[in-house]
Design a protein around this motif. Structure first.
Motif: not given
Length: 449
Positions: A326-328, A332-334, A343-344, A392-404
């Motif tokens: 859950y990107a906590f 995950p590795d690209k 990837w995003l 990029w990890a910041f954006f990967v977490k957004m892509a996996m979990r959202g930031n609604f």
């Protein structure tokens, strides 16, 4: 003499004296956008003055109440002022989100029993985030089509109809912020909702009280999250954050010293090891709250058993929400041979239906623009840029979990020259392998940089 009695006697005799144990709020000029409070005094004195000022400004005052610790402070301070000014009964709005603790329900009933409180117990189907499942990213408390899955029976106090809102079509249902304006028709005059929002909880909340020096805690209500796709009200609604400068210690000291009732769920959370700063009462299935789903299992097992079947993915999220699944923490590795941008896009498509994917993509683009407004430097995979706080990890977490709810923000802080130089070196070391990978990909495709 008992400190509460001392304070009561001082106030009865017209002596305005702050409680000696309530920590003073001091303005830190390093917080460049947070304006100083216009008065001097401790946080209790300031909050009382703000709420009295609010009663003077507005025709109709309403407390937005969840049963949580922050809204408990606002409720009690507002009741103090309403009684002194002859503005009772005080309207208190409680949005029942269905999957809540039994003690939370009991506490709200204790509040409703106060003759000076006019409680509106709202149980209408609204849109909530379900971060436990990428295939079912929303859920709807009290949805009639899910009656067989309801965690609780509908309370007898429930208000199930909100004039102006038709929840028949699940796809058209709205969130609580998007709906709240309907509670305040023009006939009530200028209306204000008192909310227990505190600046130290997030950058977004800090920004909300950073826009003006005078009455910076009173904000025009635009409706919804940013005002998009909401039911427009008549322009007569404001929001106010009278305890915006309180910290967690202040929030817990006030009920203790002033003898206020509170939700006993916090006692359970304390017993199972949650520190005061980590204790939350919030809709359970969002991006941040789902990391604490286990607290429901520990505090109220029978409730948790019913929650398991309420939304898709709850059991999986309880087990794995604090892992990279859950990107906590780590992400995950690209995959090799692909850029982070590509990837995003793949992650967003894989994790969200089209409507939510569009929202997530828009949010990612907005944060990328914020980075490139400050620097032309590329993002490193997992080390924050020292100027912008992004990687990029910041954006990967957004892509996996959202930031609604826009709670994910870059972490920034002032740095000495030596600390900045060290951060810059760390960023460059983390970036270089990705630059080498990009060069190899260009060589294979014949592209020029």
């Amino acid at each position: 003499m008992d400190p509460v009695m001392t304070l009561a006697l001082q106030e009865a005799n017209g002596i305005s004296a702050p409680h000696p144990d309530l920590r003073p709020y001091t303005y830190n000029p390093k917080n460049a956008r947070l304006k100083p409070a216009p008065l001097e005094g401790d946080v209790l004195t300031l909050a009382r003055a703000r709420i009295r000022h609010i009663f003077e400004l507005f025709d109709h005052v309403s407390v937005s109440f969840s049963g949580g610790k922050d809204s408990t402070i606002v409720l009690n301070l507002a009741l103090e002022a309403a009684r002194e000014l002859g503005r009772t009964p005080l309207e208190v709005v409680f949005w029942d989100e269905e999957a809540i603790y039994s003690e939370n329900v009991d506490y709200v009933r204790r509040v409703a029993a106060d003759p000076d409180v006019a409680l509106k117990w709202m149980c209408v189907p609204v849109k909530h985030r379900n971060a436990c499942s990428s295939e079912s990213p929303t859920w709807y408390p009290w949805a009639p089509e899910d009656r067989h899955l309801w965690v609780r029976d509908l309370p007898p106090e429930a208000i199930t109809v909100l004039p102006g809102y038709d929840p028949t079509d699940p796809a058209q249902r709205l969130s609580i912020p998007e709906l709240s304006g309907l509670l305040f028709p023009p006939r009530l005059g200028n209306c204000v909702q008192l909310l227990g929002i505190r600046a130290d909880e997030s950058l977004i909340r800090r920004a909300a009280v950073s826009r003006r020096v005078e009455d910076n805690y009173i904000i025009k209500d635009s409706g919804g999250y940013g005002g998009a796709n909401d039911i427009q009200h008549a322009g007569n609604v404001w929001k106010a954050y009278p305890i915006y400068d309180w910290q967690t210690g202040d929030v817990w000291l006030a009920p203790k010293e002033l003898g206020w009732d509170y939700c006993r769920v916090y006692d359970l959370l304390d017993q199972i090891g949650f520190t005061p700063g980590k204790q939350r009462l919030a809709p359970p299935f969002g991006e941040e709250p789902m990391q604490r789903l286990d607290q429901y299992h520990q505090c109220e097992p029978a409730l948790w058993d019913r929650m398991l079947s309420r939304v898709p993915g709850a059991q999986t999220a309880k087990r794995y929400s604090r892992t990279e699944l859950y990107a906590f923490g780590d992400v995950p590795d690209k995959p090799p041979g692909i850029t982070y941008e590509d990837w995003l896009r793949d992650l967003v498509v894989a994790n969200f239906p089209p409507k939510e994917a569009a929202q997530v993509s828009k949010g990612i683009r907005a944060h990328l623009r914020m980075h490139y407004r400050k620097t032309a430097d590329l993002l490193a995979p997992s080390v924050e840029h020292p100027l912008t706080g992004y990687d990029w990890a910041f954006f990967v977490k957004m892509a996996m979990r959202g930031n609604f709810k826009q709670r994910r923000q870059p972490k920034l802080g002032s740095k000495t020259a030596a600390a900045f130089a060290a951060a810059l070196a760390k960023y460059r070391a983390n970036l270089q392998p990705y630059l080498d990978e990009l060069a190899e990909m260009r060589a294979l495709t014949g592209d020029t940089p």
